[in-house]
Design an enzyme around this catalytic site. Sequence first.
Site, PDB file in Angstrom:
ATOM      1  CG  HIS A   1      47.951 -13.039  60.065  1.00 45.66           C
ATOM      2  ND1 HIS A   1      47.026 -14.444  60.099  1.00 45.66           N
ATOM      3  CD2 HIS A   1      48.605 -13.048  58.991  1.00 45.66           C
ATOM      4  CE1 HIS A   1      47.465 -14.514  59.249  1.00 45.66           C
ATOM      5  NE2 HIS A   1      48.059 -14.082  58.277  1.00 45.66           N
TER       6      HIS A   1
HETATM    7  S1  FES Z   1      46.278 -14.777  63.327  1.00 42.53           S
HETATM    8 FE1  FES Z   1      46.087 -15.375  61.478  1.00 42.53          FE
HETATM    9  S2  FES Z   1      45.433 -17.541  61.096  1.00 42.53           S
HETATM   10 FE2  FES Z   1      46.356 -16.672  63.051  1.00 42.53          FE
END
Ligand code: FES
Length: 255
Positions: A221
Site C-alpha cells: 500500500h
Molecule cells: S503498506 Fe499496507 S501492508 Fe505495508
Amino acid sequence: MASLARTFASSLSNRTYTTGAASAPALKRFFSVATSNKEEEDSVKQRSVGGLLNRSQVNAISSQSVMQARHSTTNIPDFSKYKKTKNSGEASRTFAYMMIGSTGLLTAAGAQATITDFLSNMSASADVLALAKAEVELASIPEGKNVTIKWRGKPVFIRHRTESEIAEANTVNVAELRDPQQDAERVKDPKWLVMLGVCTHLGCVPIGEAGDFGGWYCPCHGSHYDISGRIRQGPAPLNLEIPEYNFQEDKLIIG
Ligand code: FES
C-alpha cells in the site's frame, strides 16, 4: 414316665431358636437332666408312698425339675466381649478422620504429580527452545548491506549501517514523525539496525534499500520507512518493530 414325656414336649415347644447343629448337645443335656429328675421324682414318690409328702408337694418338685431342664437347653452365648465399650465410638471416629485425611493427602500428592507431568509435557522441548533464538555472525555482513533471516516464522532485517546512514538517521526532526522515536532508542549499536521485517500496516514484507527515504518500502500500500525503520510516508501507523536481541562477542543473538 408320663411326666418325663411332658417335660420333653414342654422343653421342645419352648425352644424357638435352637439350631439343628445345637440340638444334639441340647438333647444330650436334656436327657441327662431328665434322668436325674426321674431319679429324684422316684425318690419323691417313694417318700410320698411312705406318707412323707402329699401330691401338691410332688407336683411342685416336678415343675421345678422341668424349669431346670428348660433353662439348661436355652443357654445364650456370651457376646459381651464383642460389644462396644463406652469410648469405642470416639476411637472409631478418630480412626475414620485419620483415614480420610490420609486418603486426601495421597490424592492431592497424586494429582500434583499428574499435573506436573502434564505441564512438563506441554512445555516446549529443547529443540523448540533452540529454535526460539537465532544466531548471526556479524562478520558475515559487510558494511552498507542488508541481511534477512527467519526467526520464529518472521523475517528479521539486519542492516550494517555506514557512518553516513547513522548521521542521516540522527538528523531527522523526531517531532514531525508519525511515530516519534530517536534513532538511539531503536539501536544498541548504531552500526547495527535490527528490525522485524513486517509492515505495521497489514503485515507485508517491505523491500530493502527502496522508497523515498533510503530505507525500506512496502509495495502493498506504499509505506516508506527511513534508514532507522521509522514510518515516514504511507498508511503504516508505526515504525518497524525492534525485536529482543543481544551482542555476544562477534555474534548477534536474536530472541
Ligand atoms: S503498506 Fe499496507 S501492508 Fe505495508
